[in-house]
Write an enzyme that holds these catalytic residues in place. Structure first.
Site, PDB file in Angstrom:
ATOM      1  N   HIS A   1      38.996  46.197  32.041  1.00 50.66           N
ATOM      2  CA  HIS A   1      39.008  45.853  33.473  1.00 50.66           C
ATOM      3  C   HIS A   1      37.824  46.463  34.227  1.00 50.66           C
ATOM      4  O   HIS A   1      37.844  46.543  35.453  1.00 50.66           O
ATOM      5  CB  HIS A   1      40.340  46.239  34.143  1.00 50.66           C
ATOM      6  CG  HIS A   1      41.431  45.285  33.844  1.00 50.66           C
ATOM      7  ND1 HIS A   1      42.602  45.242  34.580  1.00 50.66           N
ATOM      8  CD2 HIS A   1      41.562  44.307  32.907  1.00 50.66           C
ATOM      9  CE1 HIS A   1      43.383  44.284  34.101  1.00 50.66           C
ATOM     10  NE2 HIS A   1      42.770  43.714  33.079  1.00 50.66           N
TER      11      HIS A   1
ATOM     12  N   ASP B   1      38.177  40.220  28.787  1.00 54.43           N
ATOM     13  CA  ASP B   1      39.625  40.049  28.913  1.00 54.43           C
ATOM     14  C   ASP B   1      39.862  38.857  29.840  1.00 54.43           C
ATOM     15  O   ASP B   1      39.714  38.995  31.052  1.00 54.43           O
ATOM     16  CB  ASP B   1      40.234  41.336  29.469  1.00 54.43           C
ATOM     17  CG  ASP B   1      41.697  41.213  29.862  1.00 54.43           C
ATOM     18  OD1 ASP B   1      42.344  40.230  29.456  1.00 54.43           O
ATOM     19  OD2 ASP B   1      42.177  42.096  30.603  1.00 54.43           O
TER      20      ASP B   1
ATOM     21  N   ASP C   1      44.777  39.015  23.073  1.00 49.16           N
ATOM     22  CA  ASP C   1      44.302  39.710  24.266  1.00 49.16           C
ATOM     23  C   ASP C   1      43.557  40.963  23.836  1.00 49.16           C
ATOM     24  O   ASP C   1      43.275  41.147  22.653  1.00 49.16           O
ATOM     25  CB  ASP C   1      45.488  40.038  25.192  1.00 49.16           C
ATOM     26  CG  ASP C   1      45.130  39.926  26.663  1.00 49.16           C
ATOM     27  OD1 ASP C   1      44.029  40.363  27.038  1.00 49.16           O
ATOM     28  OD2 ASP C   1      45.944  39.427  27.456  1.00 49.16           O
TER      29      ASP C   1
ATOM     30  N   HIS D   1      44.635  33.696  27.770  1.00 49.51           N
ATOM     31  CA  HIS D   1      44.585  33.341  29.190  1.00 49.51           C
ATOM     32  C   HIS D   1      43.145  33.181  29.671  1.00 49.51           C
ATOM     33  O   HIS D   1      42.258  33.945  29.302  1.00 49.51           O
ATOM     34  CB  HIS D   1      45.355  34.336  30.059  1.00 49.51           C
ATOM     35  CG  HIS D   1      44.806  35.732  30.111  1.00 49.51           C
ATOM     36  ND1 HIS D   1      43.882  36.141  31.046  1.00 49.51           N
ATOM     37  CD2 HIS D   1      45.072  36.826  29.358  1.00 49.51           C
ATOM     38  CE1 HIS D   1      43.605  37.420  30.881  1.00 49.51           C
ATOM     39  NE2 HIS D   1      44.310  37.872  29.851  1.00 49.51           N
TER      40      HIS D   1
ATOM     41  N   GLU E   1      47.870  35.110  33.883  1.00 47.34           N
ATOM     42  CA  GLU E   1      48.278  36.318  33.170  1.00 47.34           C
ATOM     43  C   GLU E   1      47.939  37.575  33.950  1.00 47.34           C
ATOM     44  O   GLU E   1      48.716  38.536  33.972  1.00 47.34           O
ATOM     45  CB  GLU E   1      47.603  36.347  31.793  1.00 47.34           C
ATOM     46  CG  GLU E   1      48.184  37.377  30.825  1.00 47.34           C
ATOM     47  CD  GLU E   1      47.594  38.771  30.982  1.00 47.34           C
ATOM     48  OE1 GLU E   1      48.194  39.736  30.465  1.00 47.34           O
ATOM     49  OE2 GLU E   1      46.528  38.917  31.635  1.00 47.34           O
ATOM     50  N   GLU E   2      46.785  37.603  34.617  1.00 44.32           N
ATOM     51  CA  GLU E   2      46.354  38.810  35.314  1.00 44.32           C
ATOM     52  C   GLU E   2      47.232  39.146  36.520  1.00 44.32           C
ATOM     53  O   GLU E   2      47.194  40.270  37.018  1.00 44.32           O
ATOM     54  CB  GLU E   2      44.896  38.676  35.764  1.00 44.32           C
ATOM     55  CG  GLU E   2      43.880  38.643  34.620  1.00 44.32           C
ATOM     56  CD  GLU E   2      43.767  39.948  33.852  1.00 44.32           C
ATOM     57  OE1 GLU E   2      44.475  40.913  34.196  1.00 44.32           O
ATOM     58  OE2 GLU E   2      42.974  39.997  32.898  1.00 44.32           O
TER      59      GLU E   2
END
Length: 366
Positions: free
Chosen positions: A322, A187, A242, A69, A221-222
């Site tokens: 994150h 990510d 991922d 993604h 995706e997030e």
């Protein structure tokens, strides 16, 4: 297969330089499209910008997909405040503690403004111990925009609106000596770079793929929807790329490939997952297994959208997911090698080209 690390790292740096919080991904989509065109790989787009590229094999079905993604975390303007600052809400799931002190860019129409995300009580000389006592949540975060004036009208005059997107600075550092890469939004920009590096190697090789291989680049995706719309019913196997979290209680590593056995939505396909593990053993690729309790990927959204396909998740180990993330080049090259060998391996089951099959053709667990 020896991954082209120069291309991988150059592509990763270019991806990280493009702001792409979920909902604001058009520019990174154009970048990936330009790169696919340069590699002479045909592709098509969904209405919103998810990409489906195809490397043709000897036969069309049961075809495969690799997915990463391009969207990242970010924020949006919630309100314009009387003190000339902005109330913000997160895009994607990330803790407000990780936002405190970030430099960021606000996009408003054709204009962009710089600023900082700060706690409401940011001045140590004013609030002293109250700094530490203030709870870290999004209600206690505001954006100090670098716009003269210091009141709400100054923001209005600058053309700033509710809903404007905010992209967080990546602060990317790549240390070639140690192999470590530090940045926000690894990510899944690192996964996208791995996918493009694998595609480049396959395209430039003399190898013929056994079946069609689709390269999927998703844009949401997030925020949970990911690969829900870019798939066609013809895909039988899909491997998501991922991050795997290297944290206490986890078995992920910043080295080698981390193969997920399950995430918060349940186990991944037994046969596909063990096929990937077998390829690691066969080709001497360092790897480990892990299970994620608070994590989902493009595979989950694909299944939840009603696609009947085998799914797996392969990861580069990431520290402080994150937040200000760190990965190692070894994980990215290991992933590239695994995806190369997977693309060249025979399909798991010939009858997976059928939506429905007779019982004698259905596999057995060992």
């Amino acid at each position: 297969m020896s991954p082209n690390t120069d291309y991988l790292l150059d592509t990763l740096q270019k991806l990280l330089a493009i702001a792409s919080p979920s909902g604001f991904t058009d520019q990174v989509v154009h970048f990936v499209c330009d790169e696919l065109a340069r590699l002479d790989i045909p592709f098509e787009l969904t209405r919103r910008g998810a990409i489906r590229a195809t490397l043709e094999g000897r036969q069309r079905s049961p075809d495969r997909a690799l997915v990463a993604h391009v969207d990242t975390l970010g924020a949006q303007v919630k309100s314009l405040k009387a003190n000339g600052r902005l109330e913000v809400v997160p895009v994607g799931h990330w803790n407000a503690r990780f936002a405190e002190g970030c430099r960021a860019t606000l996009f408003s129409g054709k204009r962009r403004y710089r600023g900082s995300l700060l706690p409401l009580k940011a001045s140590g000389h004013t609030f002293a111990a109250a700094n530490d006592a203030q709870e870290a949540n999004w209600q206690n975060i505001e954006m100090r925009v670098d716009v003269p004036g210091g009141d709400r009208q100054a923001l209005v005059n600058a053309g700033i609106h509710i809903g404007d997107f905010i992209a967080i600075d990546t602060m990317t550092e790549i240390d070639l000596d140690s192999g470590f890469i530090n940045s926000r939004h690894l990510d899944d920009k690192a996964g996208v770079a791995v996918l493009l590096t694998t595609a480049k190697a396959l395209k430039e090789s003399a190898e013929t793929l056994p079946v069609d291989l689709h390269l999927l680049f998703t844009i949401t995706e997030e925020v949970g929807s990911g690969a829900s719309s870019v798939l066609h019913q013809d895909v039988a196997e899909m491997v998501s790329i991922d991050n795997g979290t290297t944290a206490p209680g986890q078995n992920s590593s910043e080295y080698g490939v981390t193969i997920a056995m399950a995430d918060q939505t349940g186990p991944f396909d037994y046969h596909l997952t063990h096929h990937l593990i077998h390829l690691c053993h066969e080709h001497g690729i360092g790897h480990q297994r892990d299970i994620f309790r608070f994590y989902r990927s493009d595979s989950a959204s694909a299944i939840e959208a009603g696609n009947d396909l085998r799914t797996a998740l392969v990861c580069f180990g990431i520290d402080a997911s994150h937040y200000y993330e760190r990965i190692h080049l070894d994980a990215l090259t290991s992933l590239t090698r695994l995806l190369w060998h997977y693309a060249l391996s025979a399909p798991l089951f010939a009858d997976d080209n059928k939506l429905l099959t007779a019982r004698p053709d259905f596999p057995h667990m060992p």
